[in-house]
Design a protein around this motif. Structure first.
Motif, PDB file in Angstrom:
ATOM      1  N   VAL A   1       0.480  -1.792   6.771  1.00 52.76           N
ATOM      2  CA  VAL A   1       1.396  -2.753   6.174  1.00 52.76           C
ATOM      3  C   VAL A   1       2.470  -3.117   7.188  1.00 52.76           C
ATOM      4  CG1 VAL A   1       2.881  -0.947   5.207  1.00 52.76           C
ATOM      5  CG2 VAL A   1       2.815  -3.211   4.121  1.00 52.76           C
ATOM      6  N   GLN A   2       2.988  -4.311   7.080  1.00 51.40           N
ATOM      7  CA  GLN A   2       4.066  -4.735   7.978  1.00 51.40           C
ATOM      8  C   GLN A   2       5.395  -4.149   7.521  1.00 51.40           C
ATOM      9  OE1 GLN A   2       3.922  -9.063   8.214  1.00 51.40           O
ATOM     10  NE2 GLN A   2       2.868  -8.903  10.175  1.00 51.40           N
ATOM     11  N   ALA A   3       6.283  -3.993   8.456  1.00 49.36           N
ATOM     12  CA  ALA A   3       7.621  -3.515   8.133  1.00 49.36           C
ATOM     13  C   ALA A   3       8.241  -4.409   7.064  1.00 49.36           C
ATOM     14  CB  ALA A   3       8.490  -3.495   9.382  1.00 49.36           C
ATOM     15  N   GLY A   4       8.886  -3.768   6.107  1.00 52.79           N
ATOM     16  CA  GLY A   4       9.456  -4.484   4.978  1.00 52.79           C
ATOM     17  C   GLY A   4       8.538  -4.585   3.788  1.00 52.79           C
ATOM     18  N   GLY A   5       7.295  -4.221   3.987  1.00 54.77           N
ATOM     19  CA  GLY A   5       6.308  -4.298   2.915  1.00 54.77           C
ATOM     20  C   GLY A   5       6.316  -3.079   2.024  1.00 54.77           C
ATOM     21  N   SER A   6       5.334  -3.047   1.130  1.00 57.84           N
ATOM     22  CA  SER A   6       5.261  -1.980   0.127  1.00 57.84           C
ATOM     23  C   SER A   6       3.847  -1.421   0.039  1.00 57.84           C
ATOM     24  CB  SER A   6       5.670  -2.513  -1.247  1.00 57.84           C
ATOM     25  OG  SER A   6       6.992  -3.002  -1.244  1.00 57.84           O
ATOM     26  N   LEU A   7       3.779  -0.165  -0.364  1.00 57.95           N
ATOM     27  CA  LEU A   7       2.519   0.487  -0.673  1.00 57.95           C
ATOM     28  C   LEU A   7       2.751   1.432  -1.840  1.00 57.95           C
ATOM     29  CD1 LEU A   7       0.972   1.555   2.772  1.00 57.95           C
ATOM     30  CD2 LEU A   7       0.028  -0.131   1.190  1.00 57.95           C
ATOM     31  N   ARG A   8       1.688   1.694  -2.582  1.00 58.89           N
ATOM     32  CA  ARG A   8       1.753   2.670  -3.662  1.00 58.89           C
ATOM     33  C   ARG A   8       0.667   3.712  -3.459  1.00 58.89           C
ATOM     34  NH1 ARG A   8       0.031   2.315  -9.968  1.00 58.89           N
ATOM     35  NH2 ARG A   8       1.697   3.608 -10.869  1.00 58.89           N
ATOM     36  N   LEU A   9       1.090   4.939  -3.247  1.00 61.76           N
ATOM     37  CA  LEU A   9       0.154   6.042  -3.091  1.00 61.76           C
ATOM     38  C   LEU A   9      -0.105   6.704  -4.439  1.00 61.76           C
ATOM     39  CD1 LEU A   9       1.539   7.781   0.135  1.00 61.76           C
ATOM     40  CD2 LEU A   9      -0.024   5.841  -0.065  1.00 61.76           C
ATOM     41  N   SER A  10      -1.330   7.161  -4.615  1.00 63.04           N
ATOM     42  CA  SER A  10      -1.699   7.905  -5.824  1.00 63.04           C
ATOM     43  C   SER A  10      -2.299   9.236  -5.424  1.00 63.04           C
ATOM     44  CB  SER A  10      -2.722   7.121  -6.649  1.00 63.04           C
ATOM     45  OG  SER A  10      -2.216   5.885  -7.067  1.00 63.04           O
ATOM     46  N   CYS A  11      -2.122  10.212  -6.275  1.00 62.96           N
ATOM     47  CA  CYS A  11      -2.716  11.530  -6.060  1.00 62.96           C
ATOM     48  C   CYS A  11      -3.280  12.007  -7.381  1.00 62.96           C
ATOM     49  CB  CYS A  11      -1.680  12.507  -5.537  1.00 62.96           C
ATOM     50  SG  CYS A  11      -2.261  14.220  -5.468  1.00 62.96           S
ATOM     51  N   ALA A  12      -4.594  12.076  -7.444  1.00 61.90           N
ATOM     52  CA  ALA A  12      -5.268  12.516  -8.664  1.00 61.90           C
ATOM     53  C   ALA A  12      -5.639  13.983  -8.537  1.00 61.90           C
ATOM     54  CB  ALA A  12      -6.510  11.679  -8.901  1.00 61.90           C
ATOM     55  N   ALA A  13      -5.205  14.763  -9.502  1.00 63.31           N
ATOM     56  CA  ALA A  13      -5.483  16.192  -9.495  1.00 63.31           C
ATOM     57  C   ALA A  13      -6.613  16.524 -10.463  1.00 63.31           C
ATOM     58  CB  ALA A  13      -4.231  16.962  -9.894  1.00 63.31           C
ATOM     59  N   SER A  14      -7.409  17.463 -10.080  1.00 61.74           N
ATOM     60  CA  SER A  14      -8.486  17.929 -10.955  1.00 61.74           C
ATOM     61  C   SER A  14      -8.640  19.433 -10.813  1.00 61.74           C
ATOM     62  CB  SER A  14      -9.803  17.231 -10.612  1.00 61.74           C
ATOM     63  OG  SER A  14     -10.178  17.518  -9.287  1.00 61.74           O
TER      64      SER A  14
ATOM     65  N   LYS B   1      -2.949  11.584 -17.058  1.00 54.51           N
ATOM     66  CA  LYS B   1      -3.964  11.333 -16.024  1.00 54.51           C
ATOM     67  C   LYS B   1      -3.935  12.385 -14.934  1.00 54.51           C
ATOM     68  CE  LYS B   1      -3.960   6.306 -16.676  1.00 54.51           C
ATOM     69  NZ  LYS B   1      -3.753   4.983 -16.027  1.00 54.51           N
ATOM     70  N   ASN B   2      -3.002  13.344 -15.036  1.00 54.45           N
ATOM     71  CA  ASN B   2      -2.863  14.380 -14.008  1.00 54.45           C
ATOM     72  C   ASN B   2      -2.706  13.748 -12.622  1.00 54.45           C
ATOM     73  OD1 ASN B   2      -2.500  17.144 -14.029  1.00 54.45           O
ATOM     74  ND2 ASN B   2      -4.636  17.619 -13.584  1.00 54.45           N
ATOM     75  N   THR B   3      -1.876  12.732 -12.563  1.00 57.67           N
ATOM     76  CA  THR B   3      -1.723  11.934 -11.347  1.00 57.67           C
ATOM     77  C   THR B   3      -0.248  11.762 -11.015  1.00 57.67           C
ATOM     78  OG1 THR B   3      -3.773  10.733 -11.781  1.00 57.67           O
ATOM     79  CG2 THR B   3      -2.205   9.695 -10.283  1.00 57.67           C
ATOM     80  N   VAL B   4       0.052  11.813  -9.729  1.00 58.80           N
ATOM     81  CA  VAL B   4       1.402  11.548  -9.249  1.00 58.80           C
ATOM     82  C   VAL B   4       1.348  10.350  -8.309  1.00 58.80           C
ATOM     83  CG1 VAL B   4       1.223  13.160  -7.292  1.00 58.80           C
ATOM     84  CG2 VAL B   4       3.468  12.582  -8.230  1.00 58.80           C
ATOM     85  N   TYR B   5       2.405   9.561  -8.319  1.00 60.86           N
ATOM     86  CA  TYR B   5       2.459   8.330  -7.540  1.00 60.86           C
ATOM     87  C   TYR B   5       3.668   8.351  -6.605  1.00 60.86           C
ATOM     88  CZ  TYR B   5      -0.513   6.875 -11.427  1.00 60.86           C
ATOM     89  OH  TYR B   5      -1.507   6.803 -12.370  1.00 60.86           O
ATOM     90  N   LEU B   6       3.567   7.584  -5.539  1.00 60.58           N
ATOM     91  CA  LEU B   6       4.695   7.364  -4.646  1.00 60.58           C
ATOM     92  C   LEU B   6       4.745   5.873  -4.345  1.00 60.58           C
ATOM     93  CD1 LEU B   6       6.983   8.811  -3.091  1.00 60.58           C
ATOM     94  CD2 LEU B   6       5.487   8.729  -1.077  1.00 60.58           C
ATOM     95  N   GLU B   7       5.735   5.211  -4.923  1.00 56.67           N
ATOM     96  CA  GLU B   7       5.959   3.798  -4.666  1.00 56.67           C
ATOM     97  C   GLU B   7       6.863   3.698  -3.447  1.00 56.67           C
ATOM     98  OE1 GLU B   7       4.680   1.334  -6.767  1.00 56.67           O
ATOM     99  OE2 GLU B   7       5.352  -0.154  -5.295  1.00 56.67           O
ATOM    100  N   MET B   8       6.382   3.016  -2.421  1.00 53.21           N
ATOM    101  CA  MET B   8       7.125   2.921  -1.176  1.00 53.21           C
ATOM    102  C   MET B   8       7.472   1.462  -0.909  1.00 53.21           C
ATOM    103  SD  MET B   8       4.993   5.632   1.168  1.00 53.21           S
ATOM    104  CE  MET B   8       3.555   4.581   1.282  1.00 53.21           C
ATOM    105  N   ASN B   9       8.739   1.162  -0.857  1.00 49.58           N
ATOM    106  CA  ASN B   9       9.215  -0.191  -0.608  1.00 49.58           C
ATOM    107  C   ASN B   9      10.052  -0.232   0.672  1.00 49.58           C
ATOM    108  OD1 ASN B   9       8.150  -1.242  -3.114  1.00 49.58           O
ATOM    109  ND2 ASN B   9       9.839  -0.232  -4.160  1.00 49.58           N
ATOM    110  N   SER B  10      10.263  -1.431   1.159  1.00 51.63           N
ATOM    111  CA  SER B  10      11.067  -1.623   2.377  1.00 51.63           C
ATOM    112  C   SER B  10      10.614  -0.676   3.482  1.00 51.63           C
ATOM    113  CB  SER B  10      12.554  -1.405   2.062  1.00 51.63           C
ATOM    114  OG  SER B  10      12.983  -2.284   1.048  1.00 51.63           O
ATOM    115  N   LEU B  11       9.331  -0.644   3.704  1.00 48.85           N
ATOM    116  CA  LEU B  11       8.770   0.304   4.666  1.00 48.85           C
ATOM    117  C   LEU B  11       9.252   0.005   6.075  1.00 48.85           C
ATOM    118  CD1 LEU B  11       5.248   0.643   3.118  1.00 48.85           C
ATOM    119  CD2 LEU B  11       6.770   2.562   3.653  1.00 48.85           C
ATOM    120  N   LYS B  12       9.444   1.075   6.840  1.00 45.46           N
ATOM    121  CA  LYS B  12       9.891   0.992   8.219  1.00 45.46           C
ATOM    122  C   LYS B  12       8.809   1.589   9.113  1.00 45.46           C
ATOM    123  CE  LYS B  12      14.645   1.881   6.671  1.00 45.46           C
ATOM    124  NZ  LYS B  12      15.831   2.766   6.828  1.00 45.46           N
ATOM    125  N   THR B  13       8.855   1.238  10.380  1.00 49.78           N
ATOM    126  CA  THR B  13       7.862   1.767  11.316  1.00 49.78           C
ATOM    127  C   THR B  13       7.925   3.286  11.364  1.00 49.78           C
ATOM    128  OG1 THR B  13       9.397   1.434  13.148  1.00 49.78           O
ATOM    129  CG2 THR B  13       7.793  -0.318  12.716  1.00 49.78           C
TER     130      THR B  13
END
Length: 120
Positions: free
Chosen positions: A12-25, A76-88
């Protein structure tokens, strides 16, 4: 067998966003914290964020406060990480972890990691 599987990483470009998910089982992580850590090339793994079972308690590294948000869906046994304003400097492999008694206490379980690359 307990498994944590991360997804959502990418380029992703700097300033962009990503959302990470972690599914546990393999078990339900009740009454314990789940968290995210990251490791950049040549650097030690560092704490990013953590959240309690109820979601009432969250903790963030100073470097991500105000930009990242951790959440969990216990159904859902899931944790998320919403990442905004990403930097290098956010470029790293991000790892999900589970089973700690506190935000920065030792974690019992770890995922394999997902690469996040932030370009300038």
């Amino acid at each position: 067998q307990v498994q944590l599987v991360e997804s959502g990483g990418g380029l992703v470009q700097a300033g962009g966003s990503l959302r990470l998910s972690c599914a546990a089982s393999g078990r339900t992580f009740s009454s314990v914290f789940m968290g995210w850590f990251r490791q950049a090339p040549g650097k030690e793994r560092q704490f990013v964020a953590a959240i309690s079972w109820s979601g009432d308690t969250t903790s963030y590294a100073d470097s991500v406060k105000g930009r990242f948000t951790i959440s969990r869906d216990n159904a859902k046994n899931t944790v998320y990480l919403e990442m905004n304003s990403l930097k290098t400097e956010d470029t790293a492999v991000y790892y999900c972890a589970a089973g700690a008694a506190g935000p920065k206490a030792p974690y019992d379980y770890w995922g394999q990691g997902t690469q996040v690359t932030v370009s300038s």
